[in-house]
Design a protein around this motif. Structure first.
Motif, short mmCIF file in Angstrom:
data_model
loop_
_atom_site.label_atom_id
_atom_site.label_comp_id
_atom_site.label_asym_id
_atom_site.label_seq_id
_atom_site.Cartn_x
_atom_site.Cartn_y
_atom_site.Cartn_z
N GLN A 197 -35.87 16.18 -20.57
CA GLN A 197 -35.63 16.97 -19.36
C GLN A 197 -36.64 18.10 -19.26
O GLN A 197 -36.94 18.76 -20.25
CB GLN A 197 -34.21 17.58 -19.41
CG GLN A 197 -33.11 16.57 -19.23
CD GLN A 197 -33.06 15.98 -17.83
OE1 GLN A 197 -33.26 16.68 -16.84
NE2 GLN A 197 -32.83 14.67 -17.73
N ARG A 198 -37.13 18.35 -18.07
CA ARG A 198 -38.07 19.46 -17.84
C ARG A 198 -37.36 20.81 -17.91
O ARG A 198 -36.15 20.89 -17.76
CB ARG A 198 -38.74 19.29 -16.47
CG ARG A 198 -39.69 18.11 -16.46
CD ARG A 198 -40.42 17.92 -15.17
NE ARG A 198 -41.43 16.88 -15.37
CZ ARG A 198 -42.64 17.09 -15.87
NH1 ARG A 198 -43.02 18.31 -16.19
NH2 ARG A 198 -43.48 16.10 -16.06
N SER A 199 -38.16 21.87 -18.12
CA SER A 199 -37.61 23.22 -18.17
C SER A 199 -37.25 23.68 -16.75
O SER A 199 -37.46 22.97 -15.78
CB SER A 199 -38.61 24.18 -18.81
OG SER A 199 -39.76 24.25 -18.00
N LEU B 152 -37.88 20.38 -11.63
CA LEU B 152 -38.57 19.22 -11.04
C LEU B 152 -40.08 19.35 -11.24
O LEU B 152 -40.63 20.44 -11.24
CB LEU B 152 -38.26 19.13 -9.55
CG LEU B 152 -36.78 19.01 -9.20
CD1 LEU B 152 -36.59 18.98 -7.69
CD2 LEU B 152 -36.19 17.76 -9.84
N HIS B 153 -40.73 18.22 -11.37
CA HIS B 153 -42.17 18.17 -11.61
C HIS B 153 -42.90 18.47 -10.31
O HIS B 153 -42.77 17.73 -9.34
CB HIS B 153 -42.53 16.77 -12.10
CG HIS B 153 -43.86 16.68 -12.75
ND1 HIS B 153 -44.55 15.50 -12.84
CD2 HIS B 153 -44.62 17.61 -13.35
CE1 HIS B 153 -45.68 15.72 -13.47
NE2 HIS B 153 -45.75 16.99 -13.79
N ASN B 154 -43.72 19.53 -10.30
CA ASN B 154 -44.37 19.90 -9.04
C ASN B 154 -45.71 19.19 -8.85
O ASN B 154 -46.44 19.49 -7.91
CB ASN B 154 -44.53 21.42 -8.92
CG ASN B 154 -45.66 21.96 -9.78
OD1 ASN B 154 -46.10 21.29 -10.73
ND2 ASN B 154 -46.12 23.15 -9.47
N MET C 4 -48.19 15.39 -10.39
CA MET C 4 -48.10 14.12 -11.11
C MET C 4 -48.95 14.23 -12.36
O MET C 4 -49.97 14.92 -12.38
CB MET C 4 -48.54 12.93 -10.25
CG MET C 4 -50.02 12.86 -9.93
SD MET C 4 -50.38 11.36 -8.94
CE MET C 4 -52.18 11.43 -8.92
N ASP C 5 -48.50 13.59 -13.43
CA ASP C 5 -49.21 13.59 -14.71
C ASP C 5 -49.87 12.24 -14.93
O ASP C 5 -49.30 11.19 -14.60
CB ASP C 5 -48.25 13.83 -15.88
CG ASP C 5 -47.74 15.27 -15.93
OD1 ASP C 5 -48.29 16.13 -15.23
OD2 ASP C 5 -46.79 15.50 -16.71
N ILE C 6 -51.06 12.29 -15.53
CA ILE C 6 -51.75 11.08 -15.98
C ILE C 6 -52.14 11.32 -17.42
O ILE C 6 -52.93 12.24 -17.71
CB ILE C 6 -53.00 10.78 -15.12
CG1 ILE C 6 -52.62 10.61 -13.64
CG2 ILE C 6 -53.72 9.54 -15.64
CD1 ILE C 6 -53.81 10.43 -12.69
N ASP D 279 -52.27 15.66 -24.17
CA ASP D 279 -53.51 15.51 -23.40
C ASP D 279 -53.20 14.76 -22.11
O ASP D 279 -52.81 13.59 -22.14
CB ASP D 279 -54.54 14.72 -24.22
CG ASP D 279 -55.23 15.61 -25.24
OD1 ASP D 279 -56.05 16.44 -24.82
OD2 ASP D 279 -54.91 15.49 -26.44
N HIS D 280 -53.36 15.46 -21.00
CA HIS D 280 -53.12 14.80 -19.71
C HIS D 280 -53.70 15.64 -18.58
O HIS D 280 -54.00 16.82 -18.76
CB HIS D 280 -51.63 14.57 -19.48
CG HIS D 280 -50.82 15.81 -19.19
ND1 HIS D 280 -50.58 16.79 -20.14
CD2 HIS D 280 -50.20 16.23 -18.07
CE1 HIS D 280 -49.83 17.74 -19.61
NE2 HIS D 280 -49.58 17.45 -18.35
N LEU D 281 -53.80 15.02 -17.43
CA LEU D 281 -54.08 15.75 -16.18
C LEU D 281 -52.75 15.99 -15.48
O LEU D 281 -51.96 15.06 -15.29
CB LEU D 281 -54.98 14.91 -15.26
CG LEU D 281 -55.10 15.44 -13.81
CD1 LEU D 281 -55.78 16.80 -13.77
CD2 LEU D 281 -55.82 14.43 -12.93
N HIS D 282 -52.51 17.25 -15.14
CA HIS D 282 -51.43 17.57 -14.19
C HIS D 282 -52.13 17.92 -12.89
O HIS D 282 -52.93 18.85 -12.84
CB HIS D 282 -50.60 18.76 -14.71
CG HIS D 282 -49.63 19.30 -13.69
ND1 HIS D 282 -48.31 18.91 -13.65
CD2 HIS D 282 -49.79 20.19 -12.68
CE1 HIS D 282 -47.70 19.55 -12.65
NE2 HIS D 282 -48.58 20.33 -12.05
N LEU D 283 -51.84 17.17 -11.86
CA LEU D 283 -52.44 17.41 -10.54
C LEU D 283 -51.33 17.78 -9.58
O LEU D 283 -50.37 17.00 -9.43
CB LEU D 283 -53.15 16.14 -10.05
CG LEU D 283 -53.80 16.22 -8.67
CD1 LEU D 283 -54.99 17.17 -8.66
CD2 LEU D 283 -54.25 14.83 -8.19
ZN LIG Z 1 -47.29 17.76 -14.96
#
Ligand SMILES: [Zn+2]
Length: 245
Positions: free
Chosen positions: A54-56, A62-64, A66-68, A157-161
């Protein structure tokens, strides 16, 4: 930080976030055949991280964006022609970031798009005001801002866009935030939508029929070849051409 002040938009109720466009839209990217693209590991609006946790409480949990998930040092690409709007280094959950502004004429979309690429390995080399071309490398993926918290020592390690959209190009900056005249979130997959009636909001995207939620995505290959419809935004990471005899 209580209500009001600089952190207020992070702490809005789910109802307000829903009005601002932050929720699961159900959009799905459809990549060209013959290439393999880095996939979304945690979609926009998701209440969970890529690992299922679960996110903080920020952004109503909610995720603001998208993650890759990416190997560290993967080139991150400007999805369209634009201008660097803001860049810097934030703390936990932010890390090194760069905000790009994409005007309607470069995306074909009926809104100004402000896109934040987050967790870059190094501070952005590009300065605010610098023009970027579609496909230009605007940073390398990393894990900055992700270590020491949920993801522990090694980070993630990821991109959050994440995208904010606005009817006009005006904005202010505050720390790692960029604030257009109104705070309106858009599912990053909205970049690849062609909504009817010249309206592009998370609400309009959520309301699409299921078959219209499968969005063809233009891409750049790792060899620098563009595949897909002309003058459309591309995927923010290059795709590998499949090997064929
Ligand atoms: Zn993210």
């Amino acid at each position: 930080m209580g209500g009001g002040g600089s952190g207020a938009q992070d702490r809005e109720s789910r109802e307000v976030l829903d009005q601002r466009g932050l929720f699961v839209t159900g959009l799905q990217p459809v990549f060209p055949t013959g290439v393999t693209c880095p996939q979304i590991s945690s979609p926009f609006g998701s209440p969970t991280r890529y690992d299922g946790s679960q996110r903080s409480n920020d952004f109503g949990g909610l995720h603001n964006g998208m993650d890759i998930s990416l190997e560290p040092g993967t080139p991150l690409l400007a999805v369209a022609d634009g201008v660097v709007a803001h860049a810097g280094t934030g703390g936990q959950l932010v890390g090194n970031f760069i905000w790009l502004h994409f005007p309607p004429e470069s995306t074909g979309l009926p809104v100004h798009v402000f896109a934040r690429y987050q967790h870059l390995r190094e501070p952005a080399a590009l300065q605010p005001g610098a023009p970027v071309r579609q496909g230009q490398v605007v940073g390398l993926s990393g894990n900055t801002g992700t270590t020491g918290g949920h993801y522990g020592f090694s980070g993630y390690d990821h991109l959050h866009l994440n995208l904010l959209v606005s009817p006009d190009p005006d904005f202010e900056t505050a720390g790692p935030m960029l604030r257009p005249s109104a705070i309106v979130y858009l599912d990053p997959l909205g970049l690849y939508a062609r909504p009817a009636g010249g309206i592009l909001t998370s609400q309009s995207l959520r309301g699409l029929a299921d078959d219209q939620k499968r969005l063809p995505v233009s891409v750049m290959t790792t060899e620098g070849q563009r595949i897909g419809a002309p003058a459309k935004p591309i995927w923010p990471v290059a795709c590998k051409r499949d090997f064929r005899e």
